[in-house]
Design an enzyme around this catalytic site. Structure first.
Site, PDB file in Angstrom:
ATOM      1  N   GLY A 130       0.780  -1.238   0.000  1.00  0.00           N
ATOM      2  CA  GLY A 130       0.000   0.000   0.000  1.00  0.00           C
ATOM      3  C   GLY A 130       0.806   1.279   0.000  1.00  0.00           C
ATOM      4  O   GLY A 130       0.281   2.343   0.323  1.00  0.00           O
TER       5      GLY A 130
ATOM      6  N   GLU B  54       7.943  -5.866   7.422  1.00  0.00           N
ATOM      7  CA  GLU B  54       8.513  -7.117   7.899  1.00  0.00           C
ATOM      8  C   GLU B  54       8.316  -7.406   9.385  1.00  0.00           C
ATOM      9  O   GLU B  54       8.110  -8.569   9.764  1.00  0.00           O
ATOM     10  CB  GLU B  54      10.001  -7.152   7.520  1.00  0.00           C
ATOM     11  CG  GLU B  54      10.138  -7.285   6.016  1.00  0.00           C
ATOM     12  CD  GLU B  54      11.492  -6.882   5.484  1.00  0.00           C
ATOM     13  OE1 GLU B  54      12.245  -7.763   5.090  1.00  0.00           O
ATOM     14  OE2 GLU B  54      11.775  -5.669   5.453  1.00  0.00           O
TER      15      GLU B  54
END
Ligand SMILES: Cc1cc2nc3c(=O)[nH]c(=O)nc-3n(C[C@H](O)[C@H](O)[C@H](O)COP(=O)(O)OP(=O)(O)OC[C@H]3O[C@@H](n4cnc5c(N)ncnc54)[C@H](O)[C@@H]3O)c2cc1C
Lengths: 327, 768
Positions: free
Chosen positions: B489, B722
């Site tokens: 995004g 992550e």
């Protein structure tokens, strides 16, 4: 996938005749129903048939009929249809559950009961074109010295596959029979007698001869006072084959076992009926002690390999749990 | 966090102006708001175009023949039958391919193979079926070379040596030291040591790896499935010795990357060379089975941790040795030596510390970054170990972590952090989770357990980034950014940043991205959770430049002196003076500008030099374990992450939820299973490689925002892609221990391992 010719057949008779003819002409052919299992073998070039005989175009092989003697299920009935059938749900103890826990929703929508019972092993050595294993005409079973965490602990040798079907052990526990149609006509046999141990013939999983088709599964109504239990151990709640499964039917009166069927999946090259354990249980009060003993007897003679010792304890626990839940 | 001082150096604006330091997201209008992801509707309705969808006139299809040997020399190669197959247009092997250097080891196709899955030949044909039939007609005769698969075997004397420096990458471990571990261990009341292993995790992206390539006189055009457009372009230009303006990479949507689609891989090169040879466009996508070696993977590791603690729980010494498995080549090998990362070095206050990391060459596929590379392997081990230490000293695991909290970044000159909200994460997640209370299990043979883990992920070093913002003649704005949409995004976030700075509604700000030849160099590739923190500030700077130019034009129209434009502001697309006496809409200014578009450009100011940047978080889970058959169900997960400002809470939540699930997969079911006799992967398919299914995910997977405002850049964000995976595994393992009193130290914690451990405990051969 290697190119092949697809033949849509209109009747069982046509399929049988065609299969026989191709066999005589030494042409390779495979029966296909939902195709969900066969297709992957073909993509991996483990199966490379010249012809596919497509049963799906045969009218009238997809049905679930409830009769006085029990249920009759046509070979082309999908696993989803079995899972969702009201009569099956209400009367056939755990069959709906076993069908509904196989594979994934998409596979169950396409996969048929005939194909499920006749599916080839999911052993990773068998499924890989890189391993010319015993079952594919090669010299060794790679599982013996390889990674055998999911392989057989019972009935293995010289091949150590486990039979992949979830419905077969459940059906055997329910006392199912199957109808086979072939060049010589029709015959009906107990499903249990359908499967073949590798020591008898390690290149096949069942007794079907060229030209023979599984056309119907027949399941008697469970006897009054019967209770069923089914559990499939897996790492994930979809897609996974059984690491170990147990299907039990116990008919009891006042806590005393009258009759019992105990069938394990995921432990042997065929659905594994624990006949000695069943015999031991008959006439006994079903309590923790008996349940433990039944587990011990059922796994007596298990010969685990380096990576699959765990299956023994898992199977024993499951049997105990099953029996205690059955009275 | 209130009263954060944002250094002036990161707030540099156009023409000597200074950007406003943004306060709490509550005070902002676009940033911090849950704008739905751009392209989401296209994706769910199937209209989004991926590289896989691209169909060009006269396009050929390619297939790759890969090695089924772990280590061999090609003794003979016969392609005649393949070439004779009708419809085959080209067959490339090491014999006829032009010498293009691809890895440090040499050409793109060579006469030796070092792992199963290494490309040997490539075919282009009129249909995909013909291409695959053709590769099966290529006869390869291999002369086997000695091979080694397991890293511990590769470290033994007498093992076949795969590199000049030996089987340990660079010939020696990567070592880090501070203080004196031996001395620290002597001072400790308790010394404890334990070994953990983690398994290979694959990226298993939904969209396969591959591309469509057209090489003609205009140059090389690649429709790619990549994490960025610029890195692949740069690499292809350099390897094929083409001018950069002759290479164009187009990639709007990507069906998953997770670290595997950062760079130019074999398939790019082979597709390009096939296109060059045939003069036709070529489509090359892997089969699902080939994906496993081609995408590469997270290394498997063997890690030993040893610590000294005082009775009161103070950590005085920590030693961490990690062995990671890498492939036979230098490419990617560094990733095998990253399990002793920021977690061990930074997370807890510890004066005496040493880490020793070995990346070991074996005849297995190569490594690629895999969501949270290094820190994930690190924390899966470290955070179980920390729980074990806490138990040794009899302190609650959360208290133990707080007791050893590090306020400064020890491996980096004890710098202060640009922000550190780990304490807030602990507290808010513990509260939301109900830490300390265990619910009753649902059956007698089942046990419930709770567990937690901290997480850390390295923040971003200074990098250059540039972006543009155009005010179109109708008054809408368009961000222009050289990124690919990895699916997290970033493109949506950029429109929010631009809208905030421009004082425009989010809906009036669009974005153009995904084409290397029509966008600036915003980022090379979206990896390392960097895109927001690296490119976001450049987008804000570009928007500030556009704003400045808009205000100058407005001032002209409103008759305000250029020196007084500071009195103008923009809100909801209307420019006005402070006293509202004069106003004009952005649309009106833009219309008057006509074809002389207002084009803002901006670049990212460097990070402040004296700050350490790390991302932190805490993860809590509850599990239920069937003690008889080893089945584990994760019931609840609560994750709080300090990644700086949450620019878009909707996207942040979905990153956290997805990341947790990917970590759960690594903890419970994902594992590459390889036959160690021959290096062949046994579960190279999505059936047997156990990614979690929708039935396996916890019903509650809560994401919490500690509302940290980071001081290292003008948007106050640090990065989030992550981190959510990093602590998931240890939290689950700790919860399983809490439920069963069994420590499974080998991931994934599958039913067989639990049942085996329980059996060993009941037979007395195992304690805990
Ligand atoms: C990823 C995956 C996961 C799976 N997981 C499970 C699982 O957990 N549990 C489980 O039980 N099953 C599992 N399966 C098997 C799945 O249930 C079967 O694929 C399905 O039931 C087979 O039905 P089908 O009609 O598609 O068979 P097909 O693929 O058409 O045929 C399968 C085999 O049976 C033969 N055959 C088909 N019909 C007949 C017939 N009427 N008479 C004689 N031979 C016939 C074919 O020649 C072929 O060899 C899985 C399969 C896949 C691909």
């Amino acid at each position: 996938m290697k190119s092949f010719a697809n033949i849509d057949v209109k009747s069982v008779r046509e399929a049988v005749t065609l299969l026989q003819k191709l066999h005589q002409e030494k042409k390779s052919a495979e029966i296909v129903s939902g195709g969900t299992e066969l297709l992957q073998l073909m993509k991996d070039r483990v199966a490379t048939p010249q012809y596919l005989i497509n049963l799906k175009t045969i009218p009238g092989l997809n049905y679930i009929k409830e009769e006085r003697s029990g249920f009759r299920i046509g070979a082309l009935t999908t696993l989803t249809e079995i899972e969702e059938h009201k009569g099956v749900r209400e009367k056939l103890l755990f069959l709906s559950q076993a069908a509904g826990e196989a594979a994934s929703p998409q596979l169950r929508n396409a996969g048929t009961i005939g194909g499920n019972i006749c599916q080839r092993p999911f052993c990773w050595y068998f499924r890989s074109a890189n391993f010319p294993c015993l079952r594919k005409g090669g010299g060794i079973c790679y599982a013996v010295a390889g990674d055998n965490r999911y392989h057989a602990i019972l009935g293995g040798g010289p091949s150590y596959i486990v039979h992949p079907s979830d419905t077969a052990p459940a059906l055997i526990a329910l006392g199912a029979r199957i109808k086979i149609t072939g060049p010589a006509g029709e015959k009906t046999i107990p499903l249990e007698k359908f499967f073949v141990l590798p020591q008898v013939d390690y290149k096949r999983e069942n007794i079907l001869q060229p030209g023979e088709i599984l056309t119907e599964v027949q399941i008697p109504h469970p006897k009054p006072g019967s209770k069923g239990f089914y559990h499939k151990v897996r790492e994930r709640q979809a897609w996974d084959h059984a690491i170990v499964s147990v299907s039990t039917v116990v008919q009891s009166k006042g806590g005393i076992c009258q009759d019992a069927h105990v069938v394990l999946g995921g432990v042997a090259p065929i659905p594994w009926r624990a006949a000695k354990a069943e015999a031991f249980l008959r006439g006994k009060k079903v309590d923790e002690g008996t349940a433990r003993q039944v587990g011990e007897i059922a796994l007596d003679g298990a010969r685990p390999m380096k990576d699959n010792v765990y299956k023994i304890g898992m199977a024993k626990s499951l049997i105990q749990r099953a029996l205690l839940a059955s009275v | 966090m209130a009263n954060v001082k944002i250094p002036d150096s990161v707030l540099v604006g156009p023409e000597g102006t200074k950007l406003k330091a943004w306060g709490s997201s509550k005070e902002l209008s676009a940033v911090g708001k849950p704008r739905p992801k751009i392209g989401a509707q296209e994706k769910v309705t199937g209209s989004a175009i991926y590289a896989y969808d691209v169909q060009l006139p006269r396009m050929l299809y390619a297939a790759v023949l890969s090695s089924d040997r772990a280590h061999a020399r090609i003794a003979a190669l016969d392609t005649r039958k393949a070439e004779a197959l009708p419809g085959v247009r080209a067959v490339l092997t090491y014999k006829n391919i032009e010498p293009v250097k691809w890895e440090q080891e040499g050409n793109i196709l060579r006469d030796t193979v070092g792992y199963v899955g290494e490309p040997v030949a490539a075919v282009a044909a009129e249909t995909e079926e013909i291409a695959y039939d053709a590769i099966h007609l290529i006869a390869v005769k291999y002369d086997p070379l000695p091979s080694v698969i397991e890293p511990l075997d590769a470290m033994k004397p007498g093992a076949p040596q795969l590199q000049k420096a030996g089987n340990v990458w660079q010939g020696k471990p990567v070592i880090y030291k501070r203080g004196d571990v031996e001395k620290g261990l002597k001072e400790a009341d308790i010394v404890y040591e334990q070994t953990y292993t983690t398994s290979v995790q694959h990226h298993t992206t939904m969209e396969l790896h591959g591309c469509v390539v057209q090489w003609d006189r205009d140059g090389l055009t690649v429709w790619d499935s990549a994490q960025g457009v610029n890195q692949v372009r740069d690499q292809l230009a350099s390897r094929f010795n083409l001018p950069v303006n002759k290479v164009r990479v187009i990639c709007k949507y990507v069906g998953g990357g997770f670290g595997s689609k950062n760079s130019a891989k074999h398939y790019h090169g082979l597709a390009a060379l096939l296109s060059k040879r045939t003069g036709r466009p070529v489509k090359l996508f892997n089969t699902r089975e080939d994906e496993f070696p081609v995408s590469r993977h997270r290394p498997k590791t063997i890690q030993t941790l040893k610590a000294g603690v005082k009775k009161d729980g103070t950590l005085v010494a920590l030693y961490h040795k990690a062995i990671g498995q890498c492939g036979p080549y230098l490419d990617g090998a560094a990733l095998g030596a990253r399990a002793t990362g920021d977690g061990t070095k930074s997370l807890y206050l510890c004066p005496n510390l040493m880490t020793e990391a070995y990346s070991v060459h074996t005849n297995t596929p190569l490594l690629a970054p895999t969501r949270g590379p290094g820190d994930t392997e690190n924390l899966f081990a470290l955070e179980q170990f920390i729980d074990e230490l806490a138990e040794k000293v009899g302190i609650n695991p959360l208290e133990f972590r707080k007791k050893n909290y590090a306020e400064v970044d020890q491996p980096h000159d004890n710098h202060h952090y640009s922000s550190k909200g780990l304490d807030r994460c602990y507290d808010m997640a513990a509260k939301a989770f109900g830490w300390g209370q265990k619910a009753k299990a649902s059956a007698p043979h089942k046990k419930r357990g709770i567990g937690m883990s901290s997480l850390i992920w390295h923040g971003n070093r200074t990098e250059k980034s540039q972006a543009g913002v155009i005010i179109q003649p109708d008054g809408t704005a368009e961000v222009v950014a050289g990124i690919a949409s990895l699916g997290v995004g970033a493109e949506t976030i950029f429109t929010q940043i631009a809208a905030e700075e421009l004082g425009m509604k989010m809906e009036s700000v669009g974005i153009r991205w995904g084409d290397s030849s029509s966008t600036p160099y915003t980022i090379n590739t979206s990896s390392g959770s960097r895109t927001t923190a690296i490119a976001g500030p450049a987008v804000r700077a570009a928007a500030a430049d556009a704003r400045h130019k808009l205000l100058k034009a407005a001032a002209r129209l409103l008759g305000i002196k250029p020196t007084e434009i500071a009195t103008l502001s923009i809100k909801d697309g209307v420019i006005s003076t402070g006293d509202q006496s004069k106003k004009i809409s952005v649309a009106e200014v833009a219309r008057k500008q006509g074809r002389e578009l207002i084009i803002g450009t901006g670049h990212r100011p460097p990070n402040p030099e004296d700050m350490a940047i790390e991302i932190f978080g805490a993860q809590f889970v509850e599990v239920e374990v069937d003690e008889q058959i080893g089945e584990v169900k994760v019931l609840r997960a609560v994750t709080a992450i300090d990644c700086g400002r949450w620019i878009n809470p909707l996207l942040a939540e979905s990153q956290i939820q997805g990341g947790f699930i990917q970590g759960m997969g690594m903890a419970l079911s994902e594992e590459r299973i390889m036959d160690s006799r021959n290096g062949i992967q046994l579960n190279a398919n999505l059936h047997e490689y156990g990614m979690p299914t929708s039935l396996d995910v916890p019903d509650t997977n809560l994401a919490l925002d500690p509302e940290v405002i980071d001081a290292s850049n003008n948007i106050n964000a640090k990065g989030l892609g992550e981190p959510p995976l990093v602590g998931a595994g240890a939290a689950i393992a700790n919860a399983i221990y809490n439920a069963t009193d069994i420590r499974v130290r080998d991931y994934p914690i599958t039913p067989n391992r639990i049942v085996q451990a329980l059996k060993e405990r009941s037979s007395g051969t195992r304690q805990g």
